[in-house]
Design an enzyme around this catalytic site. Sequence first.
Site, PDB file in Angstrom:
ATOM      1  CG  ASP A 195      30.711  51.960  57.227  1.00  0.00           C
ATOM      2  OD1 ASP A 195      31.918  51.998  56.870  1.00  0.00           O
ATOM      3  OD2 ASP A 195      30.119  50.903  57.472  1.00  0.00           O
ATOM      4  N   GLY A 196      31.896  54.069  55.082  1.00  0.00           N
ATOM      5  CA  GLY A 196      32.126  54.233  53.657  1.00  0.00           C
ATOM      6  C   GLY A 196      32.147  52.891  52.971  1.00  0.00           C
ATOM      7  CD  GLU A 249      35.203  53.238  56.019  1.00  0.00           C
ATOM      8  OE1 GLU A 249      34.537  53.914  56.830  1.00  0.00           O
ATOM      9  OE2 GLU A 249      35.057  52.017  55.888  1.00  0.00           O
ATOM     10  CG  ASP A 300      33.170  49.901  60.025  1.00  0.00           C
ATOM     11  OD1 ASP A 300      33.773  50.670  59.254  1.00  0.00           O
ATOM     12  OD2 ASP A 300      32.132  49.303  59.696  1.00  0.00           O
ATOM     13  CG  HIS A 339      30.306  43.930  58.259  1.00  0.00           C
ATOM     14  ND1 HIS A 339      29.334  44.442  57.429  1.00  0.00           N
ATOM     15  CD2 HIS A 339      31.497  44.337  57.756  1.00  0.00           C
ATOM     16  CE1 HIS A 339      29.906  45.112  56.451  1.00  0.00           C
ATOM     17  NE2 HIS A 339      31.214  45.074  56.621  1.00  0.00           N
ATOM     18  CG  ASP A 347      27.980  48.264  55.988  1.00  0.00           C
ATOM     19  OD1 ASP A 347      29.081  48.474  55.452  1.00  0.00           O
ATOM     20  OD2 ASP A 347      27.243  47.307  55.666  1.00  0.00           O
TER      21      ASP A 347
END
Length: 210
Positions: A13-14, A52, A74, A115, A125
């Site tokens: 994730d970023g 990301e 995501d 999320h 995240d």
Amino acid sequence: MATAPREYLVYADGSCIGNPGPGGWGVVIRDPDGVVTELNGHDPSTTNNRMELMGAIEGLRATGRGAHVVLRSDSRYVVNSMTLHYKRNKNHDLWKLLDAEAVARRVRFEWVRGHDTDPVNNRADALAMMGANGRLIADGALPESSRTRPMTRASKTDDSAEAAELAARLKPGESIRECAACGAKFVSLGGGNENEFCSHARCQLEARRG
């Protein structure tokens, strides 16, 4: 009868505070033996999409060449480009790096909803948010030679010194807390679930979901 390949499971994730602004990437890796490793990094001036990409790049780099990898993100920006060959208009330097890492392994890219109910994706995240805030886990940085631009490691000593100085400057009713979502220290006025979380939008959203 052929046996199933031993796979790495990588969540990447970023995050970015502002876009552009300070950013971070976070990675959770489960190796074929079930051992879990967490990594994150910081970039003082970047964009969300670049982070990301960096998460995916660093996640693959941590698995070793020739590995079978399931990489979950995501970011449709990352996953759709790698699976549906979407046109790439920007960040060509990082796309080149990601392509090279993917070609060196057997990688399956999977999109997951951000999320949501996947705790490992939520952890990636949180690591990315920690990175954006300059808080890097103790063993989270890869060698400098593997990075595409300068990144810094957070110092626990410096963090403690800053907290001690801030504590002496607090106003009545204020306290220093550690965000329940991203782990960053922040000044709280107390009262209410939201005050267990820092002011960043993602963390406040997490607070209001509780």
